[in-house]
Every structure is written in structure tokens, then in C-alpha cells.
Design a protein around this motif. Structure first.
Motif, short mmCIF file in Angstrom:
data_model
loop_
_atom_site.label_atom_id
_atom_site.label_comp_id
_atom_site.label_asym_id
_atom_site.label_seq_id
_atom_site.Cartn_x
_atom_site.Cartn_y
_atom_site.Cartn_z
N VAL A 76 -8.45 -1.82 26.93
CA VAL A 76 -8.43 -2.03 25.48
C VAL A 76 -9.49 -1.11 24.89
CG1 VAL A 76 -8.73 -3.67 23.60
CG2 VAL A 76 -7.69 -4.41 25.76
N ALA A 77 -9.04 -0.11 24.14
CA ALA A 77 -9.93 0.91 23.57
C ALA A 77 -10.10 0.65 22.08
CB ALA A 77 -9.37 2.31 23.80
N ILE A 78 -11.35 0.53 21.65
CA ILE A 78 -11.68 0.28 20.25
C ILE A 78 -12.19 1.59 19.65
CG2 ILE A 78 -13.01 -1.14 18.65
CD1 ILE A 78 -13.35 -3.16 20.93
N SER A 79 -11.56 2.05 18.60
CA SER A 79 -11.95 3.29 17.94
C SER A 79 -13.09 3.03 16.96
CB SER A 79 -10.76 3.90 17.20
OG SER A 79 -11.17 4.98 16.40
N LYS A 80 -13.87 4.05 16.71
CA LYS A 80 -14.95 3.92 15.71
C LYS A 80 -14.41 3.98 14.29
CE LYS A 80 -16.25 8.79 15.17
NZ LYS A 80 -17.37 9.76 15.27
N PHE A 81 -13.15 4.37 14.12
CA PHE A 81 -12.57 4.46 12.79
C PHE A 81 -11.91 3.15 12.40
CE2 PHE A 81 -12.36 9.03 14.03
CZ PHE A 81 -13.30 9.46 13.12
N ALA A 82 -11.84 2.90 11.14
CA ALA A 82 -11.31 1.65 10.62
C ALA A 82 -9.95 1.87 9.97
CB ALA A 82 -12.27 1.03 9.60
N TRP A 83 -9.13 0.87 10.09
CA TRP A 83 -7.85 0.88 9.38
C TRP A 83 -8.09 0.46 7.94
CZ3 TRP A 83 -5.25 -3.92 7.92
CH2 TRP A 83 -4.05 -3.69 7.23
N VAL A 84 -7.61 1.29 7.01
CA VAL A 84 -7.78 1.02 5.58
C VAL A 84 -6.42 0.62 5.03
CG1 VAL A 84 -8.49 1.96 3.37
CG2 VAL A 84 -9.65 2.69 5.46
N PRO A 85 -6.26 -0.62 4.60
CA PRO A 85 -4.95 -1.03 4.06
C PRO A 85 -4.59 -0.21 2.83
CG PRO A 85 -6.38 -2.94 4.47
CD PRO A 85 -7.23 -1.71 4.58
N THR A 86 -3.35 0.15 2.75
CA THR A 86 -2.86 0.89 1.59
C THR A 86 -2.68 -0.05 0.41
OG1 THR A 86 -0.58 0.58 2.34
CG2 THR A 86 -1.71 2.60 3.02
N ALA A 87 -2.99 0.46 -0.75
CA ALA A 87 -2.84 -0.35 -1.97
C ALA A 87 -1.37 -0.61 -2.26
CB ALA A 87 -3.50 0.35 -3.16
N PRO A 88 -1.02 -1.81 -2.67
CA PRO A 88 0.40 -2.09 -2.97
C PRO A 88 0.88 -1.26 -4.15
CG PRO A 88 -1.02 -3.90 -3.70
CD PRO A 88 -1.89 -2.98 -2.89
N ALA A 89 2.12 -0.85 -4.05
CA ALA A 89 2.71 -0.06 -5.12
C ALA A 89 2.85 -0.89 -6.39
CB ALA A 89 4.07 0.48 -4.69
N VAL A 90 2.46 -0.31 -7.50
CA VAL A 90 2.53 -0.99 -8.79
C VAL A 90 3.86 -0.63 -9.45
CG1 VAL A 90 1.45 -1.28 -11.04
CG2 VAL A 90 0.03 -0.91 -9.01
N LYS A 91 4.64 -1.67 -9.74
CA LYS A 91 5.92 -1.45 -10.39
C LYS A 91 5.70 -1.13 -11.87
CE LYS A 91 8.53 -4.47 -7.32
NZ LYS A 91 9.44 -5.65 -7.25
N PRO A 92 6.38 -0.11 -12.38
CA PRO A 92 6.22 0.21 -13.81
C PRO A 92 6.77 -0.90 -14.69
CG PRO A 92 8.00 1.50 -12.85
CD PRO A 92 7.33 0.78 -11.71
N GLU A 93 6.03 -1.21 -15.72
CA GLU A 93 6.47 -2.24 -16.65
C GLU A 93 7.48 -1.66 -17.63
OE1 GLU A 93 3.12 -3.89 -18.55
OE2 GLU A 93 2.22 -4.71 -16.72
N ILE A 94 8.53 -2.39 -17.81
CA ILE A 94 9.58 -1.99 -18.75
C ILE A 94 9.28 -2.63 -20.10
CG2 ILE A 94 12.05 -2.03 -19.24
CD1 ILE A 94 12.53 -2.19 -16.24
N ALA A 95 9.06 -1.80 -21.07
CA ALA A 95 8.72 -2.32 -22.41
C ALA A 95 9.91 -3.04 -23.02
CB ALA A 95 8.27 -1.18 -23.33
N GLU A 96 9.63 -4.22 -23.53
CA GLU A 96 10.68 -4.98 -24.20
C GLU A 96 10.91 -4.41 -25.60
OE1 GLU A 96 12.47 -7.34 -23.01
OE2 GLU A 96 11.44 -7.46 -21.05
N PRO A 97 12.14 -4.38 -26.07
CA PRO A 97 12.40 -3.87 -27.41
C PRO A 97 11.74 -4.75 -28.47
CG PRO A 97 14.35 -4.89 -26.49
CD PRO A 97 13.36 -4.81 -25.38
N ALA A 98 11.34 -4.13 -29.55
CA ALA A 98 10.72 -4.88 -30.64
C ALA A 98 11.68 -5.95 -31.14
CB ALA A 98 10.34 -3.92 -31.77
N PRO A 99 11.13 -7.08 -31.64
CA PRO A 99 12.02 -8.16 -32.11
C PRO A 99 12.99 -7.71 -33.19
CG PRO A 99 9.74 -8.92 -31.90
CD PRO A 99 9.72 -7.44 -31.69
N ALA A 100 12.51 -6.88 -34.14
CA ALA A 100 13.41 -6.44 -35.21
C ALA A 100 14.55 -5.60 -34.65
CB ALA A 100 12.62 -5.65 -36.26
N LEU A 101 14.21 -4.73 -33.71
CA LEU A 101 15.25 -3.90 -33.10
C LEU A 101 16.20 -4.74 -32.29
CD1 LEU A 101 16.42 -1.12 -32.48
CD2 LEU A 101 14.77 -0.92 -30.61
N GLN A 102 15.66 -5.75 -31.57
CA GLN A 102 16.52 -6.61 -30.78
C GLN A 102 17.48 -7.39 -31.68
OE1 GLN A 102 16.49 -6.84 -27.31
NE2 GLN A 102 18.38 -7.96 -27.67
#
Length: 304
Positions: free
Chosen positions: A253-279
Motif C-alpha cells: 500500500v503506497a501513500i503519495s505525498k500529493f493530495a486528491w483535490v475534489p472538483t467543484a460541482p458544476a453550477v447549472k445556469p439559472e434560467i431567468a423567468e419572464p417578467a410578470p407583465a410579459l407572461q
């Protein structure tokens, strides 16, 4: 008399034609040597300008005393080109290091190997003193050599009753840290060929995988782990004796001196809701969406 002289000339008029062919041959030979001589002449100034330009482009400092054209240099480049720094030379390298084998970029070092070594020495002191477990540390790795007889039966990759305490001890030390871990399997040169394992390579891989699965079962992140199989081809001792073969049957069992860095979760783009008047206008049918001939759409409130 005149007729006889004519016959004599008719016999000699074909004897001198070889001179024409000989003259053509000599002309060709002369042209060949002229071409060879012109090719042999080298304009050293032009070649020197080309070499200097290439040296500057590749950032290579080249001395003018030992050149390629002068015939006195020992190599094409006076200064030996140094190889790129090792991937495991430390955090001082200009480029980010790479985790061993996995190729995942690492931006930071893990827990120091000296600290892990101290914890393992305390937790496995009895096994280390008896020689069943061996700890070795260098600049990049801390290795724990486990005898196969401690974990497995002969010719088997199924863990025995003594394997669980060893795996649990390792897991308790490895789980709180983020260092990469590599599980490596080794065997001796005694050939194996049964219904389960067709070669020593397959046996070493199965044993390494069994230890890896034990670590995963104890909560260690799989992204940090990988197993390697070496079979009989990387022996630690001479296989000619039983003692040497015993040392070659192991899992490391070999332990490396380097660390595993978790990747940041992907952020889903927010879909803007149409303005109430336009809706409301869209719901009432007051807004029209028109497809344009060249592509695209146009939104309008005109009803014509």
C-alpha cells in the motif's frame, strides 16, 4: 590510280567517329565535376545566420567557437538540454504537479509522510517488529509492505481472518487524510494456473483489488485509490530460495505525498423567468413570436 585512292579514303572515313562520342563523354564528365564542386562550396556566413536564428528561436545559447560547420564541436548543442522537472519533485515546480498515475492535476500536497509514518509505526508496532509489515519512506511515497500470508491463503485472493484488523487499522489512518493511495500486488515466480487465476499477474491483480475494495468499504474515497499488478516481474528478492519467494509474495500500500483535490460541482445556469407583465401578455395572446427568414425570432405586440 585515282580510283584506288578513293577506295582507300572510303575505308578510313568511319574510323574517326569515336572522337565524337568521346568528346560528348568528356563534356558530361566536366559538367558533373562542376556541379559537384559547386555543391561542395558552403557559404558559412549564411549557414551561421540560420543556426543563430534557430538558436534564438528555441532559446538555446550556442557558442561560436565550436560550430557544426567548423568540425570541432562534440555535439550539436554546446549546453546539454536539461529534461523537464519530474512530476513528483515537489510543489516548487512551475507547473502544477500531477497525481501519480492518475494524471489528475494536484494543486496542493497532502498530509506529510513523516506524520503518517509515525501513526503507522504506533498502530502496527507489533507487526513491524515481527517483520510481517515493513514501512519504507522516500521523498514521494510511504509504502506499507504486507505479507500475502497475513492477508490471503496460498494461491487465493480471498481475505483471511487476519486481514480485517490490518485493513481497519490502515483505513483509520488513511480516511482522515486526502493523500493518493496505490495498492500494488506482487507474487513469486511459481506458476499458477487454476480455474480462477490463469497467471501470477491475475493473482496479484486480484489481491490488490481485494485490499482496495476493503479500503473503499471502510469509507475511503475511491477517487484517491487505484491498484496495480506486477505479478512475478518486479521481485524484491531472489526467487531461487523459499525465503526469497516468501518476500516476493506481498501487497504494498503506497501513500503519495500529493493530495486528491475534489472538483467543484458544476453550477447549472439559472434560467431567468419572464417578467410578470410579459407572461400575462403571452398568456392573453397579445405577444407574437415571429420566425425571421434569415434565422432567429422576433417578439412583437403588433397584431397585424
Amino acid at each position: 590510280m585515282r580510283k584506288r585512292y578513293r577506295l582507300h579514303l572510303q575505308g578510313r572515313e568511319h574510323l574517326d567517329r569515336w572522337l565524337v562520342s568521346y568528346a560528348d563523354y568528356m563534356t558530361l564528365i566536366f559538367a558533373l565535376f562542376v556541379v559537384l564542386y559547386s555543391v561542395a562550396l558552403v557559404n558559412k556566413d549564411k549557414y551561421r545566420a540560420v543556426i543563430d536564428g534557430m538558436s534564438q528561436a528555441f532559446s538555446v545559447i550556442q557558442s561560436r567557437s565550436d560550430g557544426l560547420l567548423d568540425g570541432q564541436g562534440h555535439s550539436l548543442l554546446d549546453n546539454a538540454v536539461s529534461s523537464s522537472p519530474s512530476l513528483l519533485e515537489g510543489a516548487t515546480a512551475a507547473a502544477p504537479s500531477l497525481a501519480p498515475i492518475s494524471g489528475v492535476p494536484v494543486l496542493q500536497n497532502g498530509t506529510t509522510l513523516a506524520k503518517l509514518d509515525m501513526q503507522l509505526q504506533e498502530s502496527m508496532s507489533s507487526l513491524v517488529d515481527s517483520g510481517i509489515v515493513k514501512l519504507t519512506q522516500d521523498e514521494n511515497w510511504l509504502t506499507i509492505e504486507l505479507s500475502s500470508g497475513l492477508l490471503f491463503g496460498s494461491g487465493s485472493a480471498f481475505m483471511g481472518p487476519n486481514a480485517a484488523p490490518v485493513i481497519n487499522t490502515l483505513s483509520s489512518i488513511l480516511k482522515p487524510v486526502d493523500n493518493y493511495v496505490r495498492v500494488r500486488g506482487y507474487t513469486d515466480n511459481q506458476q499458477i494456473n487454476n480455474e480462477i487465476y490463469r497467471s501470477n499477474w491475475a493473482l496479484s491483480a486480484a489481491r490488490a483489488e481485494a485490499v482496495l475494495n476493503g479500503l473503499i468499504a471502510n469509507g475511503i474515497a475511491p477517487q484517491r485509490l487505484a491498484f496495480e499488478a506486477y505479478g512475478e516481474f518486479s521481485p524484491f528478492a531472489d526467487n531461487s530460495s523459499e525465503q526469497g519467494r516468501l518476500q516476493n509474495r506481498k501487497v504494498v500500500v503506497a501513500i503519495s505525498k500529493f493530495a486528491w483535490v475534489p472538483t467543484a460541482p458544476a453550477v447549472k445556469p439559472e434560467i431567468a423567468e419572464p417578467a410578470p407583465a410579459l407572461q400575462q401578455a403571452m398568456d392573453a395572446g397579445e405577444v407574437k413570436v415571429i420566425s425571421l427568414p434569415g434565422g432567429g425570432i422576433r417578439i412583437t405586440t403588433r397584431q397585424d
